[in-house]
Write a protein that holds these residues in place. Structure first.
Motif, short mmCIF file in Angstrom:
data_model
loop_
_atom_site.label_atom_id
_atom_site.label_comp_id
_atom_site.label_asym_id
_atom_site.label_seq_id
_atom_site.Cartn_x
_atom_site.Cartn_y
_atom_site.Cartn_z
N PRO A 284 0.50 2.74 7.27
CA PRO A 284 -0.41 2.41 6.17
C PRO A 284 0.27 1.69 5.01
O PRO A 284 1.40 2.00 4.65
N SER B 62 1.31 -5.37 -1.78
CA SER B 62 1.24 -4.40 -0.68
C SER B 62 2.47 -3.51 -0.70
O SER B 62 3.59 -4.02 -0.82
N PRO C 183 1.75 3.62 0.62
CA PRO C 183 0.90 4.42 -0.27
C PRO C 183 1.69 5.44 -1.10
O PRO C 183 2.54 6.15 -0.57
N GLU D 41 -3.02 -0.45 -4.05
CA GLU D 41 -3.37 0.46 -5.14
C GLU D 41 -2.12 1.17 -5.65
O GLU D 41 -1.25 1.56 -4.87
N THR E 269 -0.94 -0.34 1.06
CA THR E 269 -2.00 -0.43 0.05
C THR E 269 -1.54 -1.32 -1.10
O THR E 269 -0.34 -1.52 -1.28
#
Length: 282
Positions: free
Chosen positions: A131, A41, A44, A135, A133
């Motif tokens: 936020p 995590s 972003p 990714e 992510t």
């Protein structure tokens, strides 16, 4: 850009194309924990730079536990991370800004001034509902050309020549117990460089882990500021040149950009058996 930026500031600019967010999380006790946490995590768009693989040179006989990296090798790694001379860089970690401040200092050493540390770090970002992510983005390489600022650096010979010189102030950034030589869990010898005063780097943070406001920093660094105002050369060090960086950043925020970092710090100093060591307070 301010040197310390808030979560709200970063959220408002998170997708701006010239902004590069760098995850600098690291754990001296578990050296794979930082990159593992990043993969699980992160903010972003953030890229990851590792304290030892990317932001330090390999350890040798001298130079300390986190030697200064080769400037061109570091510039190449910054370029691969998407950082150019025109980028704005925001670094974060989960250790009070210590590792993020290392990247901030290294960028300044290479002549790049548009860099900042995220206030409070990743856990506060995530727990605040901002936020995150797992990714990873495709990184478009940048073109980073170093312009080394050698006046930001002090080496072991500089420190030796400074001993006993009342025109030079040494500032030790480690915990008071390590400075006084009462305990030492990382390096082979306990104590401090003779003549140094102590200003523990974590004291730049308040009880919430946020950076203190400038008036509080001025009070904390009062003897250092007096020395700087009197024209004394000021050199900051720690155990390996990492945790001193928040103190250097704090002094930069207060307008004292002439402060030097002893990059090898205590772990370099004691690698020379002939170098003197002091204990207790000064």
């Amino acid at each position: 850009m301010e040197m310390i930026v808030s979560k709200q500031w970063l959220l408002a600019r998170i997708y701006e194309p010239d902004l590069v967010i760098v995850d600098c999380r690291f754990d001296l006790a578990d050296k794979e924990a930082g990159v593992a946490a990043y993969r699980e995590s992160h903010i972003p768009g953030a890229v990851y730079l590792d304290l030892e693989r990317d932001l330090s040179a390999p350890v040798s006989e001298h130079g300390g536990r986190h030697p200064l990296p080769d400037p061109q090798e570091l510039a190449d790694k910054l370029s691969k991370a998407g950082i150019s001379n025109q980028s704005r860089v925001v670094a974060y970690d989960d250790q009070g800004g210590m590792y993020a401040a290392r990247l901030w200092w290294l960028l300044g050493w290479l002549g790049h001034q548009d860099a900042a540390v995220l206030d409070e770090g990743f856990s506060a970002w995530a727990s605040g509902g901002y936020p995150v992510t797992a990714e990873t983005r495709i990184v478009v390489p940048g073109a980073f050309v170093p312009n080394i600022q050698q006046d930001r650096v002090a080496d072991v010979n500089h420190i030796r020549q400074s001993l006993g010189n009342d025109r030079v102030l040494l500032v030790d950034s480690r915990a008071l117990s390590r400075y006084k030589g009462e305990e030492e869990h990382l390096d082979a010898k306990a104590g401090h460089i003779p003549g140094a005063i102590n200003r523990f780097w974590k004291d730049v943070l308040d009880d919430r882990g946020a950076w203190k406001a400038e008036p509080a920093l001025r009070e904390q660094f009062a003897p250092v500021i007096k020395a700087l105002d009197d024209g004394r050369e000021t050199i900051v060090y720690c155990g390996s040149g990492v945790s001193a960086c928040p103190n250097v950043l704090a002094l930069h925020r207060l307008g004292y950009t002439q402060v030097k970092l002893y990059t090898g710090s205590w772990s370099d100093w004691i690698s020379y058996p002939e170098n003197p060591v002091s204990t207790g307070e000064e």
